[in-house]
Design a protein around this motif. Structure first.
Motif, PDB file in Angstrom:
ATOM      1  N   PHE A 184      -0.625  -5.407  31.383  1.00 13.26           N
ATOM      2  CA  PHE A 184      -1.223  -4.794  30.147  1.00 13.26           C
ATOM      3  C   PHE A 184      -1.469  -3.539  30.034  1.00 13.26           C
ATOM      4  N   ILE A 185      -2.302  -3.145  31.047  1.00 12.40           N
ATOM      5  CA  ILE A 185      -3.029  -1.845  31.019  1.00 12.40           C
ATOM      6  C   ILE A 185      -2.000  -0.893  31.490  1.00 12.40           C
ATOM      7  N   TYR A 186      -1.186  -1.110  32.469  1.00 20.83           N
ATOM      8  CA  TYR A 186      -0.408  -0.011  33.027  1.00 20.83           C
ATOM      9  C   TYR A 186       1.131  -0.026  32.370  1.00 20.83           C
ATOM     10  N   VAL A 187       1.581  -0.912  31.745  1.00 22.60           N
ATOM     11  CA  VAL A 187       2.900  -0.905  31.174  1.00 22.60           C
ATOM     12  C   VAL A 187       2.790  -0.914  29.772  1.00 22.60           C
ATOM     13  N   ILE A 188       2.190  -2.002  29.396  1.00 22.89           N
ATOM     14  CA  ILE A 188       2.393  -2.125  27.810  1.00 22.89           C
ATOM     15  C   ILE A 188       1.664  -1.124  27.081  1.00 22.89           C
ATOM     16  N   VAL A 189       0.151  -0.978  27.301  1.00 22.01           N
ATOM     17  CA  VAL A 189      -0.512  -0.242  26.420  1.00 22.01           C
ATOM     18  C   VAL A 189       0.055   1.315  26.463  1.00 22.01           C
ATOM     19  N   PRO A 190       0.343   1.919  27.567  1.00 21.24           N
ATOM     20  CA  PRO A 190       0.974   3.274  27.196  1.00 21.24           C
ATOM     21  C   PRO A 190       2.359   3.349  26.408  1.00 21.24           C
ATOM     22  N   GLN A 191       2.896   2.379  26.386  1.00 24.06           N
ATOM     23  CA  GLN A 191       4.265   2.156  25.505  1.00 24.06           C
ATOM     24  C   GLN A 191       3.790   2.081  23.938  1.00 24.06           C
ATOM     25  N   ILE A 192       2.653   1.153  23.788  1.00 25.36           N
ATOM     26  CA  ILE A 192       2.311   0.930  22.435  1.00 25.36           C
ATOM     27  C   ILE A 192       1.576   2.176  21.982  1.00 25.36           C
ATOM     28  N   VAL A 193       0.800   2.907  22.710  1.00 18.87           N
ATOM     29  CA  VAL A 193      -0.035   4.164  22.254  1.00 18.87           C
ATOM     30  C   VAL A 193       1.234   5.152  21.866  1.00 18.87           C
ATOM     31  N   ARG A 194       2.223   5.358  22.443  1.00 16.67           N
ATOM     32  CA  ARG A 194       3.283   6.286  22.023  1.00 16.67           C
ATOM     33  C   ARG A 194       3.944   5.700  20.782  1.00 16.67           C
ATOM     34  N   ARG A 195       3.946   4.593  20.721  1.00 17.13           N
ATOM     35  CA  ARG A 195       4.642   4.410  19.163  1.00 17.13           C
ATOM     36  C   ARG A 195       3.680   4.090  18.067  1.00 17.13           C
ATOM     37  N   LEU A 196       2.415   3.795  18.415  1.00 21.38           N
ATOM     38  CA  LEU A 196       1.362   3.488  17.578  1.00 21.38           C
ATOM     39  C   LEU A 196       0.786   4.678  16.801  1.00 21.38           C
ATOM     40  N   LEU A 197       0.569   6.096  17.841  1.00 20.49           N
ATOM     41  CA  LEU A 197      -0.041   7.024  17.620  1.00 20.49           C
ATOM     42  C   LEU A 197       0.204   7.805  16.211  1.00 20.49           C
ATOM     43  N   PRO A 198       1.691   8.086  16.189  1.00 17.37           N
ATOM     44  CA  PRO A 198       2.341   8.675  15.118  1.00 17.37           C
ATOM     45  C   PRO A 198       2.123   7.993  13.963  1.00 17.37           C
ATOM     46  N   LEU A 199       2.385   6.723  13.865  1.00 11.09           N
ATOM     47  CA  LEU A 199       2.136   5.924  12.667  1.00 11.09           C
ATOM     48  C   LEU A 199       0.784   6.044  12.227  1.00 11.09           C
ATOM     49  N   SER A 200      -0.105   5.852  13.180  1.00  9.32           N
ATOM     50  CA  SER A 200      -1.528   5.722  12.519  1.00  9.32           C
ATOM     51  C   SER A 200      -2.096   7.076  12.134  1.00  9.32           C
ATOM     52  N   ILE A 201      -1.495   7.982  12.753  1.00  6.65           N
ATOM     53  CA  ILE A 201      -2.096   9.328  12.085  1.00  6.65           C
ATOM     54  C   ILE A 201      -1.222   9.749  10.928  1.00  6.65           C
ATOM     55  N   ASN A 202       0.100   8.968  10.507  1.00 12.54           N
ATOM     56  CA  ASN A 202       0.389   8.835   9.178  1.00 12.54           C
ATOM     57  C   ASN A 202      -0.529   8.348   8.220  1.00 12.54           C
ATOM     58  N   LEU A 203      -1.134   6.991   8.522  1.00 15.94           N
ATOM     59  CA  LEU A 203      -1.992   6.104   7.860  1.00 15.94           C
ATOM     60  C   LEU A 203      -3.127   6.993   7.493  1.00 15.94           C
ATOM     61  N   ILE A 204      -3.866   7.780   8.458  1.00 16.30           N
ATOM     62  CA  ILE A 204      -4.884   8.708   8.033  1.00 16.30           C
ATOM     63  C   ILE A 204      -4.583   9.351   6.709  1.00 16.30           C
ATOM     64  N   THR A 205      -3.392  10.103   6.668  1.00 11.43           N
ATOM     65  CA  THR A 205      -3.336  11.024   5.581  1.00 11.43           C
ATOM     66  C   THR A 205      -2.942  10.203   4.359  1.00 11.43           C
ATOM     67  N   ARG A 206      -2.217   9.071   4.536  1.00 11.41           N
ATOM     68  CA  ARG A 206      -2.324   8.021   3.347  1.00 11.41           C
ATOM     69  C   ARG A 206      -3.829   7.801   2.922  1.00 11.41           C
ATOM     70  N   MET A 207      -4.716   7.511   3.754  1.00 15.34           N
ATOM     71  CA  MET A 207      -5.961   7.104   3.290  1.00 15.34           C
ATOM     72  C   MET A 207      -6.711   8.333   2.606  1.00 15.34           C
ATOM     73  N   ILE A 208      -6.591   9.380   3.186  1.00 16.88           N
ATOM     74  CA  ILE A 208      -7.024  10.597   2.721  1.00 16.88           C
ATOM     75  C   ILE A 208      -6.550  10.786   1.274  1.00 16.88           C
ATOM     76  N   LYS A 209      -5.082  10.482   1.281  1.00 11.99           N
ATOM     77  CA  LYS A 209      -4.777  10.815  -0.385  1.00 11.99           C
ATOM     78  C   LYS A 209      -5.299   9.757  -1.036  1.00 11.99           C
ATOM     79  N   THR A 210      -5.452   8.709  -0.810  1.00 11.73           N
ATOM     80  CA  THR A 210      -6.002   7.450  -1.465  1.00 11.73           C
ATOM     81  C   THR A 210      -7.341   7.639  -2.068  1.00 11.73           C
ATOM     82  N   THR A 211      -8.142   8.453  -1.255  1.00 11.08           N
ATOM     83  CA  THR A 211      -9.552   8.572  -1.533  1.00 11.08           C
ATOM     84  C   THR A 211      -9.899   9.428  -3.014  1.00 11.08           C
ATOM     85  N   SER A 212      -8.835   9.975  -3.376  1.00 14.93           N
ATOM     86  CA  SER A 212      -8.994  10.814  -4.540  1.00 14.93           C
ATOM     87  C   SER A 212      -9.252   9.783  -5.811  1.00 14.93           C
ATOM     88  N   LEU A 213      -8.925   8.344  -5.436  1.00 15.28           N
ATOM     89  CA  LEU A 213      -9.332   7.487  -6.692  1.00 15.28           C
ATOM     90  C   LEU A 213     -10.771   7.101  -6.648  1.00 15.28           C
TER      91      LEU A 213
END
Lengths: 222, 219
Positions: A134-163
């Motif tokens: 989990f630590i040496y094989v899976i997590v590094p791969q997950i982080v690489r896929r997850l990080l760009p997507l979650s950064i994208n989610l952050i911009t969506r949350m910032i935009k939604t806060t205008s509500l």
């Protein structure tokens, strides 16, 4: 065209402070959503029927209910039901965290199930334990896929806060309206300049974050 | 919860529902048209136009609809451009959606490997045939999940129309809460009508995605 109004007195500082108020709400919600989302996302991969049913309903609610409606339910409905008075800021953080957690959990789940079974099998063949895998094989791969997507989610949350303006929080749009009102006599067409400035302020915040997400995605492809 | 109150509110909410659905789907139609035009401009790298399109896509993808509507509805009149709230809603949703659709369609087109169009060419297909029979079907399959997500996202975004005084579902709910304090009934109807508006689309979306996935991977 009313652009000069922005640079008069403390107007620009006030606009930025308004933006700051919105940012504060979104960043608190982002932090909560990321922590809870990762936990929930991992729970969802366990394939326990009860958890599956509950999370499916939760995700579907978030998927089809506009954030604005959720905001109304919490802000007006909660007070009505319990008699407790929730401040607009707290309501906003509750709603955006509720929404963000679901989105984040879905991203985490998606990334975790996208890891091919062969990765686990190869690790086992190499003699790695479950935790090591989990630590040496899976997590590094997950982080690489997850990080760009979650950064994208952050911009969506910032935009939604205008509500939050709609439940009475003084953020950048509200400050803009106040500035326009205050300068009604001296600059009757300030609305154009002020709202254009708000437009560009949001762009200036979200665009760089979006670029970062795209950059990371490209860099970590394959 | 008071059934009588709900009965009394139902016509008001139905009217608001129809207006919200109308503007929502008109906006989505506009978004599709704009998105397709922009995606092709970017895909074929048309000079000048593609720079403008890129600028537009980045600008609208990185700002909230609420801010866009404020700019169009309250900002533009001060330099002499005045449009009705309904048109503003449709236009705002269409412009926002157009930028999202453009990205989904473009990434679909670009995800089809170059070897596909090269092979089509070597088989003697014309440019149009290659696009119609080889590129478009594959690109469409790749784009579908993104497009469906965009449609749901845009339908949800209709909830900010009340900010420009459109008598939509949110506006009606807020108005009635303010007038009569029947918070529970108003919120119940608000949720009910949004479920009515979005649940069928969400279901249809999953069905279409399943079909497309079967077409691509056979499982």
């Amino acid at each position: 065209m009313g652009i000069e109004v922005i640079f008069k007195g403390k107007n620009l500082v006030r606009l930025l402070a308004g933006l700051g108020a919105a940012m504060k709400i979104s960043l608190i919600s982002v932090a909560i959503s990321i922590v809870l989302g990762i936990a929930l996302g991992m729970l969802m991969t366990l394939k326990k029927p009860v958890i599956n049913v509950i999370t499916r309903i939760y995700l579907e609610i978030v998927r089809i209910m506009p954030q604005m409606v959720l905001l109304f339910i919490v802000f007006f409905g909660f007070t009505k039901l319990t008699g407790l008075n929730l401040s607009a800021e707290v309501s906003a953080v509750i709603v955006f965290s509720f929404w963000g957690t679901a989105e984040m959990a879905d991203l985490v789940r998606g990334c975790m199930i996208s890891i091919p079974a062969i990765q686990y099998e190869s690790s086992a063949a190499l003699g790695l334990g479950r935790l090591q895998t989990f630590i040496y094989v899976i997590v590094p791969q997950i982080v690489r896929r997850l990080l760009p997507l979650s950064i994208n989610l952050i911009t969506r949350m910032i935009k939604t806060t205008s509500l939050v303006m709609m439940i009475g929080i003084v953020e950048v749009l509200k400050v803009g309206q106040q500035i326009i009102e205050a300068n009604r006599k001296t600059a009757p067409n300030a609305a154009f300049g002020v709202f254009a400035a708000v437009f560009l302020l949001y762009f200036a915040v979200c665009w760089p974050i979006g670029r970062l997400s795209k950059y990371l995605e490209k860099k970590w492809e394959n | 919860m008071d059934i009588e109150v709900i009965k009394r509110y139902l016509p008001l909410f139905s009217k608001a529902f129809l207006l919200t659905v109308k503007i929502g789907w008109l906006g989505i139609a506009l978004a599709f048209v704009l998105g397709i035009l922009c995606a092709f401009t970017l895909y074929y790298k048309l000079p000048v136009l593609s720079t403008i399109v890129r600028f537009y896509v980045e600008l609208f993808r990185n700002t909230p609809l609420l801010v866009q509507l404020f700019f169009i509805y309250y900002g533009l009149p001060s330099i002499g451009i005045r449009i009705s709230a309904q048109l503003c809603g449709t236009l705002g949703l269409g412009l926002l959606g157009g930028s999202y659709m453009a990205e989904s369609i473009r990434s679909g087109l670009e995800a089809v490997p170059a070897i596909q169009s090269e092979s089509a060419k070597s088989l003697g297909m014309t440019k149009w045939q290659a696009f119609r029979y080889i590129i478009a079907p594959q690109a469409f399959n790749i784009s579908v999940p993104g497009l469906m997500a965009n449609v749901i996202f845009l339908l949800k975004e209709t909830s900010v129309f009340s900010a420009i005084s459109l008598m939509d579902l949110m506006f009606t709910a807020k108005d009635l809460i303010g007038l009569h304090y029947n918070t529970t009934e108003s919120l119940f109807l608000l949720v009910l009508f949004y479920v009515l508006m979005l649940l069928p689309v969400s279901f249809a979306g999953s069905l279409i995605e399943k079909k497309v996935r079967f077409g691509m991977y056979g499982d």
